[in-house]
Design a protein around this motif. Sequence first.
Motif, PDB file in Angstrom:
ATOM      1  N   ASN A 117       0.900  -1.384  -0.168  1.00 48.05           N
ATOM      2  CA  ASN A 117       0.035   0.125   0.130  1.00 48.05           C
ATOM      3  C   ASN A 117       0.815   1.590   0.294  1.00 48.05           C
ATOM      4  OD1 ASN A 117      -2.708  -1.228   0.146  1.00 48.05           O
ATOM      5  ND2 ASN A 117      -2.436  -1.059   2.186  1.00 48.05           N
ATOM      6  N   ALA A 118       1.783   1.191   0.206  1.00 49.41           N
ATOM      7  CA  ALA A 118       2.995   2.275  -0.145  1.00 49.41           C
ATOM      8  C   ALA A 118       3.357   2.481  -1.286  1.00 49.41           C
ATOM      9  CB  ALA A 118       3.910   2.001   1.280  1.00 49.41           C
ATOM     10  N   LEU A 119       3.215   1.467  -2.418  1.00 48.73           N
ATOM     11  CA  LEU A 119       3.907   1.629  -3.636  1.00 48.73           C
ATOM     12  C   LEU A 119       3.891   2.931  -4.528  1.00 48.73           C
ATOM     13  CD1 LEU A 119       4.432  -2.369  -4.441  1.00 48.73           C
ATOM     14  CD2 LEU A 119       5.834  -0.419  -3.331  1.00 48.73           C
ATOM     15  N   VAL A 120       4.560   3.565  -4.855  1.00 46.87           N
ATOM     16  CA  VAL A 120       4.056   4.495  -5.628  1.00 46.87           C
ATOM     17  C   VAL A 120       4.779   4.434  -7.194  1.00 46.87           C
ATOM     18  CG1 VAL A 120       4.590   7.083  -6.266  1.00 46.87           C
ATOM     19  CG2 VAL A 120       4.053   5.805  -3.980  1.00 46.87           C
ATOM     20  N   PRO A 121       4.151   4.072  -8.165  1.00 45.38           N
ATOM     21  CA  PRO A 121       4.647   3.831  -9.042  1.00 45.38           C
ATOM     22  C   PRO A 121       5.871   4.712 -10.306  1.00 45.38           C
ATOM     23  CG  PRO A 121       2.453   4.015  -9.819  1.00 45.38           C
ATOM     24  CD  PRO A 121       2.563   4.207  -8.620  1.00 45.38           C
ATOM     25  N   GLY A 122       6.325   3.863 -10.430  1.00 41.64           N
ATOM     26  CA  GLY A 122       7.807   4.828 -11.024  1.00 41.64           C
ATOM     27  C   GLY A 122       9.449   4.912  -9.966  1.00 41.64           C
ATOM     28  N   TYR A 123       8.689   5.255  -8.489  1.00 37.15           N
ATOM     29  CA  TYR A 123       9.668   5.519  -7.787  1.00 37.15           C
ATOM     30  C   TYR A 123      10.073   4.765  -6.882  1.00 37.15           C
ATOM     31  CZ  TYR A 123       8.176  10.286  -9.015  1.00 37.15           C
ATOM     32  OH  TYR A 123       8.401  10.966  -9.655  1.00 37.15           O
ATOM     33  N   ASN A 124      10.416   3.383  -7.315  1.00 37.89           N
ATOM     34  CA  ASN A 124      10.846   1.834  -6.502  1.00 37.89           C
ATOM     35  C   ASN A 124      10.600   2.178  -4.882  1.00 37.89           C
ATOM     36  OD1 ASN A 124      11.350   1.057  -8.483  1.00 37.89           O
ATOM     37  ND2 ASN A 124      13.518   2.231  -8.781  1.00 37.89           N
ATOM     38  N   VAL A 125       9.471   2.210  -4.300  1.00 34.86           N
ATOM     39  CA  VAL A 125       9.686   2.553  -2.920  1.00 34.86           C
ATOM     40  C   VAL A 125      10.023   1.239  -1.950  1.00 34.86           C
ATOM     41  CG1 VAL A 125       8.302   3.076  -1.241  1.00 34.86           C
ATOM     42  CG2 VAL A 125       7.792   4.468  -3.416  1.00 34.86           C
ATOM     43  N   GLY A 126      10.628   0.747  -0.684  1.00 40.52           N
ATOM     44  CA  GLY A 126      10.907   0.249  -0.088  1.00 40.52           C
ATOM     45  C   GLY A 126      10.679   0.012   1.312  1.00 40.52           C
ATOM     46  N   GLY A 127       9.847  -0.474   1.954  1.00 38.83           N
ATOM     47  CA  GLY A 127       9.860  -0.381   3.624  1.00 38.83           C
ATOM     48  C   GLY A 127       9.821  -1.660   4.642  1.00 38.83           C
ATOM     49  N   LYS A 128       9.021  -0.873   5.815  1.00 39.76           N
ATOM     50  CA  LYS A 128       8.808  -2.125   6.566  1.00 39.76           C
ATOM     51  C   LYS A 128       7.315  -1.475   7.053  1.00 39.76           C
ATOM     52  CE  LYS A 128       9.222  -6.379   8.876  1.00 39.76           C
ATOM     53  NZ  LYS A 128       7.431  -5.623   8.693  1.00 39.76           N
ATOM     54  N   THR A 129       6.470  -1.980   7.267  1.00 36.23           N
ATOM     55  CA  THR A 129       5.163  -1.885   8.346  1.00 36.23           C
ATOM     56  C   THR A 129       6.240  -2.361  10.077  1.00 36.23           C
ATOM     57  OG1 THR A 129       4.747  -3.846   7.785  1.00 36.23           O
ATOM     58  CG2 THR A 129       3.662  -2.066   6.605  1.00 36.23           C
ATOM     59  N   GLY A 130       4.826  -1.769  10.862  1.00 34.54           N
ATOM     60  CA  GLY A 130       5.011  -2.134  12.237  1.00 34.54           C
ATOM     61  C   GLY A 130       4.171  -1.836  13.151  1.00 34.54           C
ATOM     62  N   THR A 131       3.443  -3.008  13.666  1.00 37.07           N
ATOM     63  CA  THR A 131       1.891  -2.917  14.413  1.00 37.07           C
ATOM     64  C   THR A 131       2.141  -3.098  15.467  1.00 37.07           C
ATOM     65  OG1 THR A 131       0.903  -3.457  12.387  1.00 37.07           O
ATOM     66  CG2 THR A 131      -0.467  -3.504  14.460  1.00 37.07           C
ATOM     67  N   ALA A 132       1.906  -2.440  16.753  1.00 39.09           N
ATOM     68  CA  ALA A 132       2.514  -3.014  18.017  1.00 39.09           C
ATOM     69  C   ALA A 132       1.933  -1.910  19.120  1.00 39.09           C
ATOM     70  CB  ALA A 132       3.263  -1.883  18.767  1.00 39.09           C
ATOM     71  N   ASP A 133       1.069  -3.572  19.651  1.00 40.57           N
ATOM     72  CA  ASP A 133      -0.096  -2.920  20.384  1.00 40.57           C
ATOM     73  C   ASP A 133       0.572  -2.557  21.688  1.00 40.57           C
ATOM     74  OD1 ASP A 133      -1.563  -5.186  19.594  1.00 40.57           O
ATOM     75  OD2 ASP A 133      -1.350  -6.485  21.196  1.00 40.57           O
ATOM     76  N   LYS A 134      -0.628  -0.811  21.940  1.00 43.45           N
ATOM     77  CA  LYS A 134      -0.376  -0.127  22.637  1.00 43.45           C
ATOM     78  C   LYS A 134      -0.286  -0.400  24.048  1.00 43.45           C
ATOM     79  CE  LYS A 134      -1.608   4.103  22.946  1.00 43.45           C
ATOM     80  NZ  LYS A 134      -2.539   5.443  22.680  1.00 43.45           N
ATOM     81  N   VAL A 135       0.785   0.083  25.359  1.00 39.73           N
ATOM     82  CA  VAL A 135       0.472  -0.220  26.867  1.00 39.73           C
ATOM     83  C   VAL A 135      -0.705   0.206  27.141  1.00 39.73           C
ATOM     84  CG1 VAL A 135       1.875  -0.679  28.620  1.00 39.73           C
ATOM     85  CG2 VAL A 135       2.785  -1.049  26.818  1.00 39.73           C
ATOM     86  N   VAL A 136      -1.941  -0.165  28.467  1.00 40.53           N
ATOM     87  CA  VAL A 136      -2.989   0.273  28.216  1.00 40.53           C
ATOM     88  C   VAL A 136      -2.759   0.367  30.168  1.00 40.53           C
ATOM     89  CG1 VAL A 136      -5.457   1.056  28.813  1.00 40.53           C
ATOM     90  CG2 VAL A 136      -4.289   0.885  26.312  1.00 40.53           C
ATOM     91  N   ASN A 137      -2.697   0.764  30.898  1.00 42.80           N
ATOM     92  CA  ASN A 137      -2.490   0.662  32.501  1.00 42.80           C
ATOM     93  C   ASN A 137      -1.543  -0.725  32.435  1.00 42.80           C
ATOM     94  OD1 ASN A 137      -4.689   2.726  32.887  1.00 42.80           O
ATOM     95  ND2 ASN A 137      -6.208   1.145  32.320  1.00 42.80           N
ATOM     96  N   GLY A 138      -0.278  -0.826  32.192  1.00 45.87           N
ATOM     97  CA  GLY A 138       0.761  -1.714  32.311  1.00 45.87           C
ATOM     98  C   GLY A 138       0.355  -3.090  31.490  1.00 45.87           C
ATOM     99  N   ARG A 139      -0.748  -3.404  30.427  1.00 46.28           N
ATOM    100  CA  ARG A 139      -0.813  -4.229  30.177  1.00 46.28           C
ATOM    101  C   ARG A 139      -1.154  -3.947  28.436  1.00 46.28           C
ATOM    102  NH1 ARG A 139      -4.138  -8.573  33.213  1.00 46.28           N
ATOM    103  NH2 ARG A 139      -3.530  -9.177  35.000  1.00 46.28           N
ATOM    104  N   TYR A 140      -0.847  -4.366  27.639  1.00 43.94           N
ATOM    105  CA  TYR A 140      -1.109  -4.427  25.830  1.00 43.94           C
ATOM    106  C   TYR A 140      -2.228  -4.827  26.006  1.00 43.94           C
ATOM    107  CZ  TYR A 140       4.199  -4.952  25.239  1.00 43.94           C
ATOM    108  OH  TYR A 140       5.595  -4.177  25.340  1.00 43.94           O
ATOM    109  N   SER A 141      -2.577  -3.327  25.172  1.00 44.61           N
ATOM    110  CA  SER A 141      -4.131  -3.607  24.463  1.00 44.61           C
ATOM    111  C   SER A 141      -3.950  -4.586  22.961  1.00 44.61           C
ATOM    112  CB  SER A 141      -5.102  -2.330  24.653  1.00 44.61           C
ATOM    113  OG  SER A 141      -6.195  -2.662  24.186  1.00 44.61           O
ATOM    114  N   HIS A 142      -5.344  -5.002  23.073  1.00 43.24           N
ATOM    115  CA  HIS A 142      -5.135  -6.251  21.351  1.00 43.24           C
ATOM    116  C   HIS A 142      -6.116  -4.810  20.492  1.00 43.24           C
ATOM    117  CE1 HIS A 142      -3.164  -9.316  22.678  1.00 43.24           C
ATOM    118  NE2 HIS A 142      -3.904  -9.640  23.533  1.00 43.24           N
ATOM    119  N   ASP A 143      -6.974  -3.857  21.122  1.00 40.69           N
ATOM    120  CA  ASP A 143      -7.972  -2.952  20.092  1.00 40.69           C
ATOM    121  C   ASP A 143      -7.133  -1.901  20.288  1.00 40.69           C
ATOM    122  OD1 ASP A 143     -10.008  -5.313  21.046  1.00 40.69           O
ATOM    123  OD2 ASP A 143     -10.532  -4.130  23.140  1.00 40.69           O
ATOM    124  N   LEU A 144      -6.100  -1.550  20.381  1.00 41.32           N
ATOM    125  CA  LEU A 144      -5.634  -0.339  20.394  1.00 41.32           C
ATOM    126  C   LEU A 144      -3.744  -0.987  19.575  1.00 41.32           C
ATOM    127  CD1 LEU A 144      -6.562   2.397  23.778  1.00 41.32           C
ATOM    128  CD2 LEU A 144      -7.343   2.617  21.057  1.00 41.32           C
TER     129      LEU A 144
END
Length: 579
Positions: free
Chosen positions: A481-508
């Motif tokens: 979803n980051a590709l732009v025709p002609g510009y040879n984009v490369g990259g890496k996604t990162g999805t991290a669970d947020k810490v809420v009240n000292g615990r990882y939340s699977h909803d944020l």
Amino acid sequence: MSFLSRIMVVKSKAHFSAGGSNRPGDLNSFVGTRKKSGSQARSRVAIMIVGFTTVYCIIGGRLVQYGLVQPDTVSSIGRADNLMASRPDILDRNGEILATDIRTVSLYAEPNKIVDADEAVEQLSTVLPNLNVADIYNKLKSPSRFQWLRRQLTPKQQSEILALGIPGIGFRPEKRRFYPGGTTAAHVVGHVNVDNRGIAGMERYIDNQGLADLAAIGMTSDAKLEPVKLSIDLRVQNIVRDSVLQAMIEYQAIAAGAVVMDVHTGEILGMASVPDYDPNNPAGGAQDGWMNRMSNGTFEMGSTFKSFTTAMALDSGKVTLKDTFDARFPIRIGGFTIKDFHGKHRVLSVPEIFQYSSNIGTAKMADLVGIDAHKEFLTRMGLLSKMQTELPEVKMPSQPRVWKKINSITISFGHGVSTTPLQTAVAGAALMNGGKLIEPTFLPRTVEQADAIAIRVIKKSTSDDMRYLFRYNAIYGSGKNALVPGYNVGGKTGTADKVVNGRYSHDLNFNAFLAGFPIDNPQYVVLSFIDAPKTGEKGIRTAAGNAAPIVRNIISRSAPLLGVEPKFGQDGSALLVSY
């Protein structure tokens, strides 16, 4: 002889006996009398001279005394020359004005000259409707001889107050900072306080270079100063801010941000964090808008950290792109279970581990390198220490006090260490530019100047391998979803669970995307993040559905402005033809 005749004879004798005689004794008496009269006259003149001299000495002495006495100081007012002291204009790399001074006036009162405080407040309220009536009344009734009533009036307000003709009310000239772009580069440029002193962003940096010290000792003036040119490109900056603001609204997130940086010089060409504020009215942004999350916020960057873990493994010589790791079974350690989000449950090659963002495969690579080497590598990449740059708002990353095996494993895929998005982009640039870590700068810098301060952190061969993996992931993995025709984009996604009240939340989630373009010969690195999005493209809430499209939008709009030529076809020689 008659009685009248006798009287005349007696008076005549008396006259001659009193001094009318021509005898020698009488002449000496006359001379003595004249000398006495002259002496008295001289004494009187001398007394007058002494008297006038004394009076003039007293007056002169008092004038000297008044001249030596320091003027009364009032905490709310600075010296007139300080009020009119200039700040240098701030320009973008192309000479466009980001901040400048404009002349204005401020309203003050001399309470001892106010005839009727109630009437004065009532009249001022007709021009300044949001006036704090109680506060102004107390100022007008105070025993002091000076009180600020309102700083930095408009010309119309000044004209209307002058027409009121209130005794004891006056104006003092000042300079006000004006930001033509408003919110466009708020967190980079920063803002000043009511006394024109920099308190955030590059405005504060300028003061820290000596301007504030000069102002404190009265060495500043209203003379125009040499402008300060930044590395920011106002066109790119506007694109970056517009892209992250649009994403925050569209994906219903609480915040978003992005940066565009030259991988060979470390120059920041655009950086934005939203919510933000208008530096022309800083108070209107509230504290949430003042927070520059790109450099002054630390977050667990999720799977973008797998880029550094993979680079570490390749650079150590213990892993090659042809190696494979068993990702069939979850890893159980310290009461935790490490598993893959989209597990393939099979043996994966290193490119496949990167493509499928395998936690298990990444953790096994980190375990192969070792805990101490892992910590040393991240420190070398600048991810565990405070970033050095001109911007004052920079936060220190956080890490475990003691690194254990469980810490090394979780950190390998982006949990357990919090860094700023900007320093993640800086470290990412080192993976793409041949292996050189270059401190970011908001001031112009040449390639030669950058090379002089660059630190080699990985081998060139490792950088070549990472560019291959970034491009491989963009084509076949989560970066599509980051590709732009002609510009040879490369990259890496990162999805991290947020810490809420000292615990990882699977909803944020805290989502990010680290990219470079053109990845075959990178010139720019782009990093985006979006905080707690509720949706994304096609309903995808992970980084592939919201952080990656931000990068796509920025590159597609800014690449032509940056002079990056698009390439099409297998060898890049094909051209798009419009029919």
